[in-house]
Design an enzyme around this catalytic site. Sequence first.
Site, PDB file in Angstrom:
ATOM      1  CG  HIS A   3      -4.100  63.755 -64.645  1.00 52.07           C
ATOM      2  ND1 HIS A   3      -3.642  64.429 -63.534  1.00 52.07           N
ATOM      3  CD2 HIS A   3      -3.407  64.244 -65.705  1.00 52.07           C
ATOM      4  CE1 HIS A   3      -2.702  65.290 -63.907  1.00 52.07           C
ATOM      5  NE2 HIS A   3      -2.537  65.196 -65.208  1.00 52.07           N
TER       6      HIS A   3
ATOM      7  CG  HIS B 110       5.698  63.099 -63.535  1.00 49.37           C
ATOM      8  ND1 HIS B 110       6.909  63.399 -62.936  1.00 49.37           N
ATOM      9  CD2 HIS B 110       5.864  63.336 -64.859  1.00 49.37           C
ATOM     10  CE1 HIS B 110       7.759  63.814 -63.869  1.00 49.37           C
ATOM     11  NE2 HIS B 110       7.160  63.777 -65.036  1.00 49.37           N
TER      12      HIS B 110
ATOM     13  NE  ARG C   2      15.530  64.685 -67.706  1.00 46.49           N
ATOM     14  CZ  ARG C   2      14.980  64.597 -66.502  1.00 46.49           C
ATOM     15  NH1 ARG C   2      13.938  63.800 -66.323  1.00 46.49           N
ATOM     16  NH2 ARG C   2      15.447  65.295 -65.490  1.00 46.49           N
TER      17      ARG C   2
ATOM     18  CG  HIS D  64       8.728  58.081 -50.220  1.00 50.64           C
ATOM     19  ND1 HIS D  64       9.727  58.909 -50.667  1.00 50.64           N
ATOM     20  CD2 HIS D  64       7.580  58.806 -50.293  1.00 50.64           C
ATOM     21  CE1 HIS D  64       9.219  60.095 -50.978  1.00 50.64           C
ATOM     22  NE2 HIS D  64       7.915  60.055 -50.758  1.00 50.64           N
TER      23      HIS D  64
ATOM     24  N   GLY E 225       9.648  71.052 -79.869  1.00 50.81           N
ATOM     25  CA  GLY E 225       9.006  69.756 -79.664  1.00 50.81           C
ATOM     26  C   GLY E 225       7.533  69.803 -80.021  1.00 50.81           C
TER      27      GLY E 225
END
Length: 305
Positions: free
Chosen positions: A97, A107, A111, A146, A260
């Site tokens: 931010h 962002h 994973r 993009h 978590g």
Amino acid sequence: MTDHIAAVKTYLLDLQDRICAALEAEDGKARFAEDAWERPAGGGGRTRVIGDGALIEKGGVNFSHVFGDSLPPSASAHRPELAGRGFQALGVSLVIHPENPHVPTSHANVRFFCAEKEGEEPVWWFGGGFDLTPYYAHEEDCVHWHRVARDACAPFGADVYPRYKEWCDRYFHLKHRNEPRGIGGLFFDDLNQWDFDTCFAFIRAIGDAYIDAYLPIVQRRKHTPFDERQREFQAYRRGRYVEFNLVFDRGTLFGLQSGGRTESILMSLPPQVRWGYDWKPEPGSEEARLTEYFLADRDWLAGQP
């Protein structure tokens, strides 16, 4: 899967190091503070946070590796065949931010997930992507973002970028507002359509592309002057970011439901936010143009090389 998990973990730790170094260099003032943590039920991670910098008002780049004997509801609800399996989940997730409203919030997440049960084949997949949330948007920035996404996907098939771009537009959508969170990018989950090595190569291509996608935009916009009115609009739009993360984001829900680390999971939330009752921007203003033009599902690369 032990060797595969070790290879993914090594890559993710290195990716976290490289992204933090690049962001620190770009900020020039602030430094990441590291908080290593352990999860009592299994696993742990490295939370790295940065703030009050010349560029970054608040940000974090997190690595986590958690494991357990059974899956939380958020993971098994749409995959009932995973019930009763032990799991391992590894990832790097980041949110930046910036203070300047002319620099977009970014962002990214990559994973790996594996669920195993004795006597049965392991179930595994990769997920991730990156997306951009501008406040005062510029078309050249959207095109650049993009284009980098498309080029990262290109070696894996011409259909990959359009498919994951559309998935990103669909995923980062605030249903209760009927508007997108930002101008999108890439999003994918349950990726195991290729063999492990190809899927792993793809996730590395996406993780490595984030800095190439983000820093040129930061460098173009970080010295643009701004005033208090623009900061207020940024805080108003950040409210949409909070709404999405707390209501819809699967990663947030998985993290909270799996026990978590709350501080690390909620690291993605911006430092200052505001809501105004039924507030609307002035017609014809820069603020109105954000929602009217930029926050729309569009092909940013139409006619672009």
